[in-house]
Design a protein around this motif. Structure first.
Motif, mmCIF file in Angstrom:
data_model
loop_
_atom_site.group_PDB
_atom_site.id
_atom_site.type_symbol
_atom_site.label_atom_id
_atom_site.label_comp_id
_atom_site.label_asym_id
_atom_site.label_seq_id
_atom_site.Cartn_x
_atom_site.Cartn_y
_atom_site.Cartn_z
ATOM 1 N N THR A 1 -12.885 17.609 8.484
ATOM 2 C CA THR A 1 -12.489 16.415 7.750
ATOM 3 C C THR A 1 -12.331 16.781 6.278
ATOM 4 O OG1 THR A 1 -14.807 15.829 7.436
ATOM 5 C CG2 THR A 1 -13.687 14.850 9.309
ATOM 6 N N ALA B 1 -17.633 7.060 4.419
ATOM 7 C CA ALA B 1 -16.360 6.598 4.974
ATOM 8 C C ALA B 1 -16.519 5.208 5.573
ATOM 9 C CB ALA B 1 -15.857 7.577 6.029
ATOM 10 N N ARG C 1 -21.179 12.009 4.606
ATOM 11 C CA ARG C 1 -19.744 11.757 4.472
ATOM 12 C C ARG C 1 -19.292 10.672 5.450
ATOM 13 N NH1 ARG C 1 -19.519 17.438 4.334
ATOM 14 N NH2 ARG C 1 -18.578 17.505 6.402
ATOM 15 N N ALA D 1 -15.065 5.177 12.805
ATOM 16 C CA ALA D 1 -15.244 6.515 12.243
ATOM 17 C C ALA D 1 -15.930 7.407 13.262
ATOM 18 C CB ALA D 1 -16.097 6.428 10.972
#
Length: 334
Positions: free
Chosen positions: A251, A233, A229, A242
Motif C-alpha cells: 500500500t 485510512a 496505517r 479497508a
C-alpha cells in the motif's frame, strides 16, 4: 538388612512447562495467583516494573470504567492500594510497581484487576479488538473480516489474551519505533484500537488452545505500522471496506525525509549501524533490515535510496576489497 529404594530414572519424566508447574505449596498466595490465574503473562512483561491495579466502577452511562490505582509497599512490608493524586497519571513512573506487588494487592482485594502502563519505561504496545456487538450493523460484515485478518496475522507472532469482557482480544508486542506523539488510535467503524501510551487491564486469559498461539512477546513494529496505517485510512470518508496490509499487499506509504532519518537512526537494534557503519556487526544484514524497516513507512524508492546512500551505514562503512559500500549498495539495490 534395610532395603534401598528403587533408583529414580529421571529420563522417564517428561519436562513440565513453567506455566504448568505444581502450585500445591506456593511460597505465598501472591505466588500462587501468579502461577495460576496469571500464569501466561509473559516473563518480559513480569520483569518490567510498570504495573498498577484497576478498580472497576460504573460510569454515568452505566459503562464499566477501569480506574488505575497505584500500589505502594509500606515500611512494615505490606502493600497499600491508593487512588492517584491530583496531577498523577498512569504514565507517571512514580505510580508504578512490580508484578509481585500487584499480585499481593490483588490477593488482598480480589475485586481489583491487574493493570499495565504501556509505553512508559517500556516499548510495549497493544492491538485491542473490542466486542463485535459494539459495531454498527452496517459495518458488521467488514468488521468480522478485519478482526479475522488481525487475529490470523498476529496470533503466531506475539502474546495474545482475551479481554476482560470475554469477547475482545489483546495482542501485546514491542513497537520501539512508535510515533512519539501517538497515545492511542481507534478505527472509526470496526472497534479495533491501537494502544501505545495507555493503561491496559491485563487478564492473563491466553487461549493456548488456538493453533499457533504463543506466549512470547515479540518486536512486531512492522505489523503495528501496518495496523496504524489501516486505522488512519479508516478515519477518512467511507470509500469501501479497508483491508489490513499483509505481506502480499503493498500500500502507498509516504513520509518526510527527516521523519525517515529519525526512524532509521532511532533507538532500535540497527539505529547505531544506520548512523555509523562501523557499528554494524554484519553490514549486509544491517542494510537488509534497515531497508525492510524503511519500507514499512515509505514506498518512495528514490527517497529511501537517497536517505540510505547518504547515511553513515554507507558513508562510514568499512570497505572490503576494491568495492566501496556505495558501489555495493548500487549493485544490490535492485
Amino acid at each position: 538388612m534395610m532395603e534401598l529404594p528403587t533408583p529414580f530414572d529421571a529420563s522417564t519424566v517428561a519436562p513440565v512447562p513453567p506455566h504448568s508447574a505444581s502450585t500445591e505449596a506456593p511460597a505465598s498466595e501472591a505466588d500462587h495467583l501468579a502461577a495460576t490465574r496469571y500464569r501466561f503473562v509473559p516473563a518480559d512483561m513480569r520483569a518490567t516494573p510498570c504495573w498498577m491495579v484497576a478498580r472497576i466502577i460504573a460510569g454515568d452511562n452505566g459503562k464499566a470504567l477501569k480506574v488505575p490505582h497505584r500500589v505502594t509497599r509500606g515500611a512494615g512490608g505490606g502493600v497499600s492500594v491508593l487512588a492517584l493524586a491530583k496531577g498523577e497519571g498512569h504514565n507517571d513512573p512514580a505510580t508504578h510497581c512490580t508484578f509481585a506487588d500487584a499480585m499481593e494487592a490483588i490477593v488482598a482485594d480480589p475485586a481489583l484487576e491487574l493493570g499495565f502502563a504501556l509505553g512508559t519505561g517500556n516499548d510495549f504496545a497493544c492491538v485491542d479488538m473490542d466486542d463485535l456487538d459494539k459495531v454498527a450493523p452496517e459495518h458488521w460484515e467488514g468488521a468480522i473480516e478485519q478482526h479475522r485478518l488481525i487475529r490470523e496475522g498476529l496470533t503466531p507472532l506475539t502474546y495474545s489474551e482475551v479481554s476482560r469482557s470475554g469477547k475482545g482480544w489483546h495482542f501485546i508486542g514491542r513497537w520501539p519505533g512508535s510515533p512519539p506523539d501517538l497515545n492511542r488510535k481507534k478505527h472509526a467503524k470496526f472497534e479495533a484500537e491501537l494502544l501505545v501510551r495507555q493503561f491496559l487491564v491485563v487478564t492473563g486469559d491466553h487461549r493456548a488452545d488456538v493453533q499457533g498461539a504463543t506466549t512470547e512477546v515479540a518486536e512486531i513494529g512492522g505489523k503495528f505500522d501496518g495496523v496504524y496505517r489501516w486505522i488512519l485510512a479508516g478515519d477518512g470518508p467511507a470509500t469501501g471496506v479497508a483491508t489490513l496490509p499483509v505481506d502480499a499487499t503493498i500500500t502507498p506509504a509516504r513520509c518526510a525525509e527527516k521523519q525517515l532519518i529519525a526512524r532509521l537512526g532511532g533507538n532500535w537494534k540497527h539505529g547505531l549501524a544506520f548512523l555509523d557503519g562501523r557499528k554494524a556487526v554484519d553490514w549486509s544484514k544491517a542494510l537488509f533490515v534497515i531497508m525492510e524497516s524503511a519500507a514499512t513507512v515509505c514506498t518512495d524508492e528514490q527517497l529511501v535510496y537517497r536517505v540510505i546512500s547518504q547515511s553513515g551505514l554507507v558513508r562510514l562503512g568499512e570497505d572490503k576489497g576494491s568495492e566501496s559500500r556505495l558501489e555495493k549498495l548500487n549493485r544490490l539495490w535492485a
